[in-house]
Design a protein around this motif. Structure first.
Motif, PDB file in Angstrom:
ATOM      1  N   PHE A 219      27.394  20.270  49.735  1.00  0.00           N
ATOM      2  CA  PHE A 219      28.032  21.179  48.789  1.00  0.00           C
ATOM      3  C   PHE A 219      27.154  22.377  48.416  1.00  0.00           C
ATOM      4  N   LEU A 220      25.814  22.211  48.543  1.00  0.00           N
ATOM      5  CA  LEU A 220      24.964  23.382  48.332  1.00  0.00           C
ATOM      6  C   LEU A 220      25.163  24.393  49.451  1.00  0.00           C
ATOM      7  N   LEU A 221      25.273  23.882  50.674  1.00  0.00           N
ATOM      8  CA  LEU A 221      25.503  24.779  51.803  1.00  0.00           C
ATOM      9  C   LEU A 221      26.952  25.226  51.852  1.00  0.00           C
ATOM     10  N   GLY A 222      27.844  24.320  51.443  1.00  0.00           N
ATOM     11  CA  GLY A 222      29.273  24.579  51.603  1.00  0.00           C
ATOM     12  C   GLY A 222      29.823  25.589  50.603  1.00  0.00           C
ATOM     13  N   THR A 223      29.362  25.517  49.351  1.00  0.00           N
ATOM     14  CA  THR A 223      29.938  26.383  48.319  1.00  0.00           C
ATOM     15  C   THR A 223      29.767  27.869  48.636  1.00  0.00           C
ATOM     16  N   PRO A 224      28.542  28.329  49.010  1.00  0.00           N
ATOM     17  CA  PRO A 224      28.444  29.755  49.372  1.00  0.00           C
ATOM     18  C   PRO A 224      29.302  30.116  50.581  1.00  0.00           C
ATOM     19  N   LEU A 225      29.392  29.215  51.537  1.00  0.00           N
ATOM     20  CA  LEU A 225      30.219  29.499  52.720  1.00  0.00           C
ATOM     21  C   LEU A 225      31.685  29.606  52.328  1.00  0.00           C
ATOM     22  N   GLN A 226      32.073  28.734  51.372  1.00  0.00           N
ATOM     23  CA  GLN A 226      33.444  28.757  50.885  1.00  0.00           C
ATOM     24  C   GLN A 226      33.727  30.095  50.172  1.00  0.00           C
ATOM     25  N   SER A 227      32.759  30.524  49.345  1.00  0.00           N
ATOM     26  CA  SER A 227      32.932  31.811  48.657  1.00  0.00           C
ATOM     27  C   SER A 227      33.012  32.941  49.659  1.00  0.00           C
ATOM     28  N   ALA A 228      32.195  32.843  50.722  1.00  0.00           N
ATOM     29  CA  ALA A 228      32.213  33.893  51.745  1.00  0.00           C
ATOM     30  C   ALA A 228      33.585  33.966  52.397  1.00  0.00           C
ATOM     31  N   MET A 229      34.150  32.802  52.661  1.00  0.00           N
ATOM     32  CA  MET A 229      35.468  32.753  53.293  1.00  0.00           C
ATOM     33  C   MET A 229      36.518  33.365  52.355  1.00  0.00           C
ATOM     34  N   THR A 230      36.444  33.038  51.068  1.00  0.00           N
ATOM     35  CA  THR A 230      37.380  33.597  50.089  1.00  0.00           C
ATOM     36  C   THR A 230      37.224  35.119  50.018  1.00  0.00           C
ATOM     37  N   TRP A 231      35.958  35.560  50.009  1.00  0.00           N
ATOM     38  CA  TRP A 231      35.649  36.994  49.964  1.00  0.00           C
ATOM     39  C   TRP A 231      36.289  37.689  51.171  1.00  0.00           C
ATOM     40  N   LEU A 232      36.128  37.062  52.323  1.00  0.00           N
ATOM     41  CA  LEU A 232      36.668  37.615  53.566  1.00  0.00           C
ATOM     42  C   LEU A 232      38.185  37.772  53.473  1.00  0.00           C
ATOM     43  N   PHE A 233      38.843  36.728  52.955  1.00  0.00           N
ATOM     44  CA  PHE A 233      40.299  36.751  52.864  1.00  0.00           C
ATOM     45  C   PHE A 233      40.766  37.756  51.800  1.00  0.00           C
ATOM     46  N   ASP A 234      40.005  37.861  50.694  1.00  0.00           N
ATOM     47  CA  ASP A 234      40.366  38.824  49.649  1.00  0.00           C
ATOM     48  C   ASP A 234      40.268  40.246  50.174  1.00  0.00           C
ATOM     49  N   HIS A 235      39.188  40.507  50.937  1.00  0.00           N
ATOM     50  CA  HIS A 235      39.012  41.856  51.464  1.00  0.00           C
ATOM     51  C   HIS A 235      40.046  42.185  52.529  1.00  0.00           C
TER      52      HIS A 235
ATOM     53  N   ARG B 264      42.886  41.071  52.555  1.00  0.00           N
ATOM     54  CA  ARG B 264      44.122  41.277  51.809  1.00  0.00           C
ATOM     55  C   ARG B 264      44.221  42.729  51.306  1.00  0.00           C
ATOM     56  N   THR B 265      43.178  43.215  50.634  1.00  0.00           N
ATOM     57  CA  THR B 265      43.262  44.569  50.067  1.00  0.00           C
ATOM     58  C   THR B 265      43.203  45.640  51.147  1.00  0.00           C
ATOM     59  N   LEU B 266      42.432  45.375  52.212  1.00  0.00           N
ATOM     60  CA  LEU B 266      42.249  46.420  53.217  1.00  0.00           C
ATOM     61  C   LEU B 266      43.337  46.438  54.276  1.00  0.00           C
ATOM     62  N   VAL B 267      43.851  45.263  54.632  1.00  0.00           N
ATOM     63  CA  VAL B 267      44.790  45.200  55.758  1.00  0.00           C
ATOM     64  C   VAL B 267      46.193  44.773  55.322  1.00  0.00           C
ATOM     65  N   VAL B 268      46.259  43.611  54.665  1.00  0.00           N
ATOM     66  CA  VAL B 268      47.580  43.016  54.441  1.00  0.00           C
ATOM     67  C   VAL B 268      48.385  43.805  53.404  1.00  0.00           C
ATOM     68  N   GLU B 269      47.733  44.173  52.295  1.00  0.00           N
ATOM     69  CA  GLU B 269      48.468  44.897  51.253  1.00  0.00           C
ATOM     70  C   GLU B 269      49.050  46.216  51.752  1.00  0.00           C
ATOM     71  N   PRO B 270      48.233  47.071  52.425  1.00  0.00           N
ATOM     72  CA  PRO B 270      48.835  48.302  52.973  1.00  0.00           C
ATOM     73  C   PRO B 270      49.965  48.007  53.967  1.00  0.00           C
ATOM     74  N   ALA B 271      49.813  46.928  54.731  1.00  0.00           N
ATOM     75  CA  ALA B 271      50.801  46.617  55.768  1.00  0.00           C
ATOM     76  C   ALA B 271      52.148  46.246  55.171  1.00  0.00           C
ATOM     77  N   VAL B 272      52.132  45.506  54.040  1.00  0.00           N
ATOM     78  CA  VAL B 272      53.405  45.062  53.466  1.00  0.00           C
ATOM     79  C   VAL B 272      53.917  46.031  52.398  1.00  0.00           C
ATOM     80  N   HIS B 273      53.134  47.090  52.130  1.00  0.00           N
ATOM     81  CA  HIS B 273      53.470  48.006  51.045  1.00  0.00           C
ATOM     82  C   HIS B 273      54.902  48.550  51.082  1.00  0.00           C
ATOM     83  N   PRO B 274      55.417  48.933  52.267  1.00  0.00           N
ATOM     84  CA  PRO B 274      56.782  49.492  52.298  1.00  0.00           C
ATOM     85  C   PRO B 274      57.877  48.496  51.917  1.00  0.00           C
TER      86      PRO B 274
END
Lengths: 595, 81
Positions: free
Chosen positions: A233-249, A251-261
């Motif tokens: 869990f010490l190794l896993g938690t930062p990796l998990q946050s990284a994955m969430t960060w990746l998906f959040d970004h 979302r804002t950079l690719v998915v949100e503009p794509a579904v905007h119309p």
């Protein structure tokens, strides 16, 4: 296409061989009437394409365990061109029984003597030519772990497939008596195998004196588990946050503009429903890889069997065995890999009982909710005690559940297992395990998790003109409808809606508070302190601790149990238990406090 | 004498297995067959399982199961190392 079945006793390195020969190309195959996962892969052997099937490890072809029934059923119904019998060369005398039983079925067989490296260390010599002659089947000596003898063995397998004949099914009534087996084994081994009368003292003996020590063995085991837990869990938690960060970004950079119309509610559905669902799945990936990297180490090293030895005195009273103890402990980090890890238990009732108990472990997601609420509601002096009581409650409910259901999921599997010597698994063995498990999880659980997240989104956003998660949404209406049931445990409509969010993942409950109360951080915490008293808060936390596992855990339970009925029970039982525990706490606290 | 009556370190020979067919199959597959030699390696704490060595195979089994195995204890000098 030819079909090759792998058969062998547990701990013979059968799966190691399978993984080595097939690489990462293996898939979970589906076979009619078979309830356990069988891995299959297509490989090229000599001039033939062959489908290799890894059957579960069995001790006896005519025994009564679940795995033995699976192997019998497979051989009886699936035409097979060649049965590869994997035998631990060190234990050839004992394991010959299974080989001879299978040969008696009338299928073409070949004997693979594995662990050539260990046999050499013991001073055991085997003349494969003579053995092959005596048994009337091809024999090859290999080390699946290091790949020794593999090319020669594959060549022999190719030759065995050259003989043109129809793939056959087993004739299970063709029995061979134990006396016949004893006679044939003695005759065959007498000529070809030499085992020294005095075996050299193994390194395992020295290690066991410490690891299985009557006084220090158990504390050492807990220490190992603690380190393992911390590492995952010490190794896993930062990796998990990284994955969430990746998906959040993304979302804002690719998915949100794509579904905007698209219309607003379609956007919401795609972003907060489907995309959130996918990122929930993705957040588990690093955790599952890490968990199984370490599990492979624990299992393949032989330590898991030692853990079973050490904890059996305690666990047998709960109707479980030592292996479930390891999984329940891991459940305190995250329930999902712990549920998947129950596959090391070979008896189905044991696995089901463990799967019913594991979701009661206070996982790190629930811990986040508790830390938030405890900080908001209690003084720093009392806070540790509240948290400690919640951990205690987690153990109590787990033990209670095991005691209540141990008769329903009573295992007839005898606790007689092999204690393999300590082995150092290779990096490839460990890596393949982690990779396979993640693929398995993605394949089996993604759909259900996404559906679950979408359902919660619909509940909290329909009708679309209402304030999201507000009183006019479906969730709000459901919350009000449930008040007669939840008011007696101190949970109001707003908290009920938060619990519905918790179904996606328990840590979302905090985010849900923010949406429901329309506040953030410290303001939210101090506002909540005015909204409920400590009795309500504890009741809510008890309910959150025990109620329905999160959707990812349910998806894992569904995938592992392959039973809709059992999955339903694993959802319903904690709900009932949560209500009872909260009711007893809330009402007696109110009574004692006199208001 | 039963397997559970042996002390850690003691050698013995399997005399008979008195158990259900299910258990007898499993025990036989792990090497508990009449005439085979074994050694008790250790007893688990708190009435935990037994650790038994049969030739090149180490086995752990609960006492309830071990009680169904009848053994003939061997004098130490008669036992193989």
């Amino acid at each position: 296409m030819k079909r090759i079945a792998l058969i062998g006793m547990p701990n013979t390195g059968k799966s190691t061989l399978f993984n080595r020969v097939t690489g990462a190309s293996a898939r979970v195959g589906n076979w009619p009437g078979i309830t356990v996962d069988l891995m299959t892969a297509k490989i090229l052997v000599g001039a033939h394409m062959a489908e290799v099937v890894d059957l579960p490890g069995i001790y006896d072809l005519h025994g009564y365990s679940d795995d033995e029934a699976v192997v019998r059923r497979f051989l009886e119904t699936t035409p097979t061109d060649l049965v590869l019998l994997i035998v631990n060369a060190v234990q050839i005398e004992r394991q010959m029984t299974l080989a001879l039983q299978v040969r008696a079925l009338g299928l073409p067989c070949m004997l693979l003597l594995n662990m050539a490296d260990e046999a050499r260390k013991f001073g055991i010599t085997i003349d494969t030519e003579k053995l092959s002659e005596a048994l009337a089947m091809p024999v090859a000596l290999i080390s699946a772990k290091y790949g020794e003898g593999q090319p020669a063995a594959l060549k022999k397998i190719g030759h065995a497939l050259d003989t043109p004949r129809e793939a056959g099914t087993a004739k299970l009534d063709a029995l061979i008596t134990p006396e016949q087996i004893e006679r044939e084994t003695t005759a065959a081994l007498h000529q070809a195998v030499h085992v020294p009368a005095r075996l050299p003292e193994h390194l395992s003996d020295k290690l066991d004196r410490v690891v299985l020590h009557p006084a220090f063995g158990l504390p050492l085991f807990f220490l190992c588990m603690l380190l393992l837990f911390q590492a995952v869990f010490l190794l896993g938690t930062p990796l998990q946050s990284a994955m969430t960060w990746l998906f959040d970004h993304a979302r804002t950079l690719v998915v949100e503009p794509a579904v905007h119309p698209l219309p607003e509610f379609v956007q919401g559905f795609l972003l907060d429903g489907i995309w959130s669902g996918l990122s929930t799945v993705a957040a588990f990936v690093p955790l599952i890889v890490l968990f199984f990297l370490f599990m492979a180490l624990v299992e393949d090293s032989g330590y898991l069997s030692r853990a079973a030895f050490l904890t059996d005195a305690l666990m047998s009273r709960l109707g479980l065995d030592g292996r479930s103890f390891v999984m329940i402990l891991m459940g305190f980090g995250c329930n999902v890999p712990a549920i998947m890890g129950t596959r090391v238990m070979r008896s189905r009732p044991h696995r089901l009982l463990s799967m019913l108990v594991i979701p009661l472990s206070l996982c790190s997601a629930r811990l986040q909710v508790f830390l938030f609420l405890i900080a908001a509601m209690f003084s720093p002096r009392n806070a540790p005690w509240v948290l400690f009581s919640l951990y205690l409650m987690s153990f109590v409910t787990a033990i209670l559940t095991a005691l209540i259901f141990k008769r329903k999921y009573h295992s007839t599997e005898p606790f007689v297992i092999e204690l393999p010597p300590y082995r150092l698994p290779t990096l490839m063995q460990i890596w393949l395990r982690g990779w396979m498990e993640v693929r398995h999880f993605l394949h089996r659980a993604t759909k259900m998790i996404v559906i679950g997240v979408v359902c919660v989104w619909i509940l909290t956003h329909v009708p679309f003109n209402a304030v999201p998660a507000g009183p006019d949404t479906l969730a709000g209406m459901l919350g009000r409808a449930l008040q007669p049931l939840l008011a007696p445990i101190g949970i109001d409509t707003k908290l009920t809606v938060a619990l519905m969010f918790g179904f996606i993942a328990k840590e979302i409950v905090i985010g849900a508070f923010a949406v429901i109360y329309g506040m953030q951080g410290d303001t939210l915490a101090s506002h909540m302190a005015t909204q409920m008293d400590w009795v309500q808060a504890v009741s809510f936390m008890l309910f959150t601790l025990i109620y329905t596992p999160c959707v990812s855990t349910i998806a894992a339970i569904r995938a592992e149990s392959k039973s809709a009925r059992f999955t339903l029970l694993s959802v319903a039982w904690p709900l009932v238990l949560a209500w009872l525990v909260s009711f007893i706490f809330y009402q007696s606290a109110r009574f004692l406090l006199g208001h | 004498m039963r397997l559970t009556d042996l002390a850690p370190g003691q050698h013995a020979q399997v005399a008979a297995v008195h158990s259900t067919e299910h258990l007898a199959h499993r025990l036989a597959a792990l090497g508990f067959r009449a005439g085979k030699l074994l050694q008790i390696m250790r007893h688990g704490a708190l009435s935990g399982p037994l650790h038994v060595r049969l030739g090149t195979t180490d086995v752990i089994l609960r006492r309830s199961e071990a009680a169904q195995i009848e053994v003939l204890p061997l004098a130490d000098e008669a036992a193989p190392a």
